[in-house]
Design a protein around this motif. Structure first.
Motif, mmCIF file in Angstrom:
data_model
loop_
_atom_site.group_PDB
_atom_site.id
_atom_site.type_symbol
_atom_site.label_atom_id
_atom_site.label_comp_id
_atom_site.label_asym_id
_atom_site.label_seq_id
_atom_site.Cartn_x
_atom_site.Cartn_y
_atom_site.Cartn_z
ATOM 1 N N ILE A 169 0.834 -1.207 0.000
ATOM 2 C CA ILE A 169 0.000 0.000 0.000
ATOM 3 C C ILE A 169 0.868 1.256 0.000
ATOM 4 C CG2 ILE A 169 -1.626 1.365 1.384
ATOM 5 C CD1 ILE A 169 -2.912 -1.351 2.181
ATOM 6 N N LEU A 170 1.914 1.277 0.827
ATOM 7 C CA LEU A 170 2.821 2.427 0.847
ATOM 8 C C LEU A 170 3.464 2.651 -0.519
ATOM 9 C CD1 LEU A 170 4.692 2.065 4.263
ATOM 10 C CD2 LEU A 170 3.255 3.974 3.553
ATOM 11 N N PHE A 171 3.912 1.565 -1.144
ATOM 12 C CA PHE A 171 4.557 1.688 -2.453
ATOM 13 C C PHE A 171 3.563 2.193 -3.497
ATOM 14 C CE2 PHE A 171 6.324 0.427 -6.486
ATOM 15 C CZ PHE A 171 7.664 0.741 -6.335
ATOM 16 N N GLY A 172 2.367 1.603 -3.518
ATOM 17 C CA GLY A 172 1.352 2.030 -4.474
ATOM 18 C C GLY A 172 0.946 3.480 -4.277
ATOM 19 N N HIS A 173 0.800 3.874 -3.030
ATOM 20 C CA HIS A 173 0.429 5.256 -2.719
ATOM 21 C C HIS A 173 1.521 6.220 -3.177
ATOM 22 C CE1 HIS A 173 -1.508 8.484 -0.434
ATOM 23 N NE2 HIS A 173 -0.280 8.856 -0.138
#
Length: 82
Positions: A45-49
Motif C-alpha cells: 500500500i505504501l509503495f502504491g500510494h
C-alpha cells in the motif's frame, strides 16, 4: 499531513519518510522475512500510494511549503482561477 501541524519542516520530513519508495520496499521485505501478511500489505500500500502520488505530480516535499516538491510546484502557476 498531521506532521504539518508541528510546522513545515517537521511536516515535510514526516511526509517524505512515509512517501519514500525505499521505505515501502523495506516494510514489504520485513513482512516477507517474518511471514507477516499485514506488514507485507502495508508495504504494498505504501509503495502504491507513493507511486500514485508521483504519477499525479506530488513529489517529496521541501521544508519551505507543502506546495514545493522535488517535481516542481503544486497548483496553478499564474494564480488565475478557472
Amino acid at each position: 499531513m498531521i506532521g504539518y501541524l508541528a510546522g513545515t519542516k517537521a511536516g515535510a520530513r514526516l511526509y517524505n519518510v512515509f512517501h519514500h519508495k525505499l521505505v515501502a520496499v523495506l516494510v514489504l521485505l520485513l513482512g516477507c522475512s517474518f511471514g507477516l501478511q499485514w506488514v507485507m500489505l502495508t508495504g504494498v500500500i505504501l509503495f502504491g500510494h507513493s507511486a500514485m502520488d508521483r504519477f499525479f505530480g506530488f513529489g517529496l516535499k521541501f521544508d519551505d511549503s507543502f506546495r514545493t516538491t522535488h517535481l516542481g510546484r503544486i497548483g496553478k502557476k499564474d494564480g488565475r482561477r478557472g
